[in-house]
Scaffold this active site. Structure first.
Site, PDB file in Angstrom:
ATOM      1  N   LYS A  73       0.848  -1.198   0.000  1.00 59.77           N
ATOM      2  CA  LYS A  73       0.000   0.000   0.000  1.00 59.77           C
ATOM      3  C   LYS A  73       0.885   1.249   0.000  1.00 59.77           C
ATOM      4  O   LYS A  73       1.895   1.297   0.710  1.00 59.77           O
ATOM      5  CB  LYS A  73      -0.899  -0.033   1.244  1.00 59.77           C
ATOM      6  CG  LYS A  73      -1.983   1.051   1.280  1.00 59.77           C
ATOM      7  CD  LYS A  73      -2.904   0.853   2.492  1.00 59.77           C
ATOM      8  CE  LYS A  73      -4.005   1.886   2.589  1.00 59.77           C
ATOM      9  NZ  LYS A  73      -4.899   1.673   3.749  1.00 59.77           N
ATOM     10  N   SER A 148      -9.865   1.873   2.791  1.00 58.11           N
ATOM     11  CA  SER A 148      -8.960   2.623   1.943  1.00 58.11           C
ATOM     12  C   SER A 148      -7.932   1.781   1.194  1.00 58.11           C
ATOM     13  O   SER A 148      -7.319   2.259   0.247  1.00 58.11           O
ATOM     14  CB  SER A 148      -8.224   3.655   2.794  1.00 58.11           C
ATOM     15  OG  SER A 148      -7.398   3.006   3.744  1.00 58.11           O
ATOM     16  N   SER A 172     -10.073  -0.586   6.971  1.00 56.96           N
ATOM     17  CA  SER A 172      -9.478  -0.429   5.639  1.00 56.96           C
ATOM     18  C   SER A 172      -8.796  -1.646   5.041  1.00 56.96           C
ATOM     19  O   SER A 172      -8.438  -1.630   3.865  1.00 56.96           O
ATOM     20  CB  SER A 172      -8.474   0.712   5.644  1.00 56.96           C
ATOM     21  OG  SER A 172      -9.158   1.929   5.497  1.00 56.96           O
TER      22      SER A 172
HETATM   23  N1  GLN Z   1     -13.249   3.980   6.174  1.00 53.91           N
HETATM   24  C1  GLN Z   1     -12.673   4.443   7.401  1.00 53.91           C
HETATM   25  C2  GLN Z   1     -12.307   5.886   7.281  1.00 53.91           C
HETATM   26  O1  GLN Z   1     -12.616   6.445   6.300  1.00 53.91           O
HETATM   27  C3  GLN Z   1     -11.499   3.595   7.768  1.00 53.91           C
HETATM   28  C4  GLN Z   1     -10.279   3.960   7.074  1.00 53.91           C
HETATM   29  C5  GLN Z   1      -9.120   3.119   7.468  1.00 53.91           C
HETATM   30  O2  GLN Z   1      -9.269   2.084   8.104  1.00 53.91           O
HETATM   31  N2  GLN Z   1      -7.937   3.617   7.141  1.00 53.91           N
HETATM   32  O3  GLN Z   1     -11.714   6.462   8.147  1.00 53.91           O
END
Ligand code: GLN
Length: 470
Positions: A73, A148, A172
């Protein structure tokens, strides 16, 4: 070939890595999902594979991931490599060092194939907040892959690598794994070093594997886990034989099913049916199903969006146009900060910095941030109480399957609700995994989530392995 064990057995029976990696490079070049922000040069990947072949032929002892293609990532630093975190503000940032997880993968002789797309600074649930374009779901190009870690999910789902690393602050890793039909593990907070992970919310962030199989997740965790002198929150807790745990079965395990997870408005009926029938199958396989309650579940999303944004507003203060990345034209310092940040950050990141700054500000701190910390404790206690009578807690990973590109971009609140089942796990610091458990009538993947007590990834793997075999 998809899984690590398939690669390894091919290599053991004489297939050379060079040919395997060169056909993988062709697949990456033909990628339709926009999984990579930076795909590494194919010639150099093939050269690395050739070196592995030569070392193997010479009888050298190779690392446990020798010749395995792994994607990273793009919020994980890799030495001398562009590392953007999905943001324009880091468009020209070249990391001067390896994240600990990247160093460990290199030491295991993995072949790192590229840096994957993500929501800017890992803020999002659809990968549509990336400055480098949305990612498409590998199973259905009209839909989002989740976020994400959407690029990592797409790269694995489209078989452009065996493994990808993701990061999980509120879901995410698990949510995109569920949307893309793969396995995604968020380890216990402290299990894996966060050194070299570009911080979003430091008390919640954790790095983990996204893979084709549960066994692969266990193999990769084995490589990346462990204490690290550069991350004082990483812990020296003994590891277990995770690879065997995957095969161990669920005989005698107490599997908790929280009432609250099925009373959620908006839970897709097909997801509910698939998850319930998986639970029945676990029972048939020898598990004891126990109803439990996590009474503060309804506060998890609100609590998360106070704590995560507060930490983000502080972590992202370092992007000031002076030390890293994008620098605007300006005649004095305050203007330099303001313009660099205005030009560099996208709208979701700005929204969160403003929200986080607000909840930390004098006068509002106690009412928002302070209160959220107290609720976080209650959420953690919910799990402690539940784990007094069960070994793991199971349920759906997401309330709905992968949605169409653009469907939720105009409504941030709707997007935040995507995380309703995954967020508590981060607030409590626990391990959680998403494993595929069937598809909807439209053929979209459904994820089954298993959460365990802190540092009990072994229990999580036992149940995940059983679900995968069912
Ligand atoms: N979808 C969540 C957010 O927008 C989690 C994001 C993540 O785990 N980095 O914060």
């Amino acid at each position: 070939m998809r899984s690590i064990s398939e690669y390894l057995s091919a290599y053991q029976s004489g297939t050379n890595s060079e040919s395997v990696i060169s056909s993988l490079v062709d697949r990456i070049q033909a990628d339709q999902t926009n999984a990579f922000i930076t795909a590494f040069d194919g010639t150099s990947l093939v050269e690395q594979a050739r070196t592995i072949d030569a070392r193997r032929a010479a009888g050298e002892r190779l690392g446990v991931l020798a010749g395995i293609p792994v994607a990273i990532k793009d919020n994980l630093c890799m030495r001398d490599t562009r590392t953007t975190a999905g943001s324009k503000i880091l468009d020209n940032f070249v990391a001067p060092y390896d994240a600990t997880v990247v160093r460990k993968l290199k030491e295991a002789d993995a072949i790192l194939v590229g840096k994957t797309n993500l929501d800017e600074f890992a803020m999002g649930s659809s990968n549509e907040n990336s400055a480098y374009g949305a990612v498409k779901n590998p199973q259905d190009l009209g839909r989002v892959p989740g976020g994400s870690s959407g690029g990592s999910a797409a790269a694995v789902g489209a078989n452009l690598c065996a493994v990808a690393l993701g990061s999980d602050t509120g879901g995410s890793i698990r949510q995109p794994a569920a949307f893309s039909g793969i396995v995604g593990l968020k380890p216990t907070y402290g299990r894996v070093s966060r050194f070299g992970l570009i911080a979003f919310a430091s008390s919640l962030d954790q790095i983990g594997p996204m893979t084709h199989t549960v066994e692969d997740a266990a193999r990769v965790l084995d490589v990346i886990a462990g204490p690290c002198e550069h991350d004082m929150t990483s812990m020296d807790v003994p590891t277990a034989d995770w690879i065997s745990a995957v095969q161990q079965g669920v005989q005698g395990l107490r599997v908790g099913v929280p009432t609250e997870y099925f009373a959620t408005a908006g839970l897709d009926p097909e997801i509910e049916a698939a998850v319930r029938s998986t639970i029945d199958a676990l029972e048939a396989a020898g598990a004891r199903i126990v109803e439990v309650s996590l009474p503060h579940t309804e506060y998890a999303v609100g609590t998360y969006y106070l704590i995560a944004t507060a930490e983000a507003s502080s972590n992202l203060a370092r992007f000031d146009g002076v030390r890293y990345g994008h620098r605007a034209e300006a005649t004095e310092l305050a203007e330099l900060y303001e313009k660099s940040r205005s030009e560099g950050f996208g709208p979701e990141v700005k929204r969160r910095i403003m929200l986080g700054t607000y909840v930390l500000s004098a006068g509002f701190y106690d009412a928002y941030y302070g209160k959220a910390q107290q609720v976080r404790t209650l959420i953690r206690q919910d799990f402690e109480n539940a784990f007094a009578s069960v070994d793991v807690i199971v349920g759906p990973t997401t309330p709905s399957p992968a949605f169409a590109l653009g469907a939720k971009t105009s409504d941030p609140l709707q997007m935040y609700l995507e995380d309703i089942f995954t967020i508590s796990c981060n607030l409590a610091g626990l391990p959680g995994i998403s494993v595929p458990c069937g598809t909807t009538s439209e053929g979209l993947p459904i994820g089954f989530q298993i959460q365990g007590p802190a540092f009990r990834e072994d229990l999580v793997f036992r149940v995940a392995g059983a679900v995968e075999r069912l």
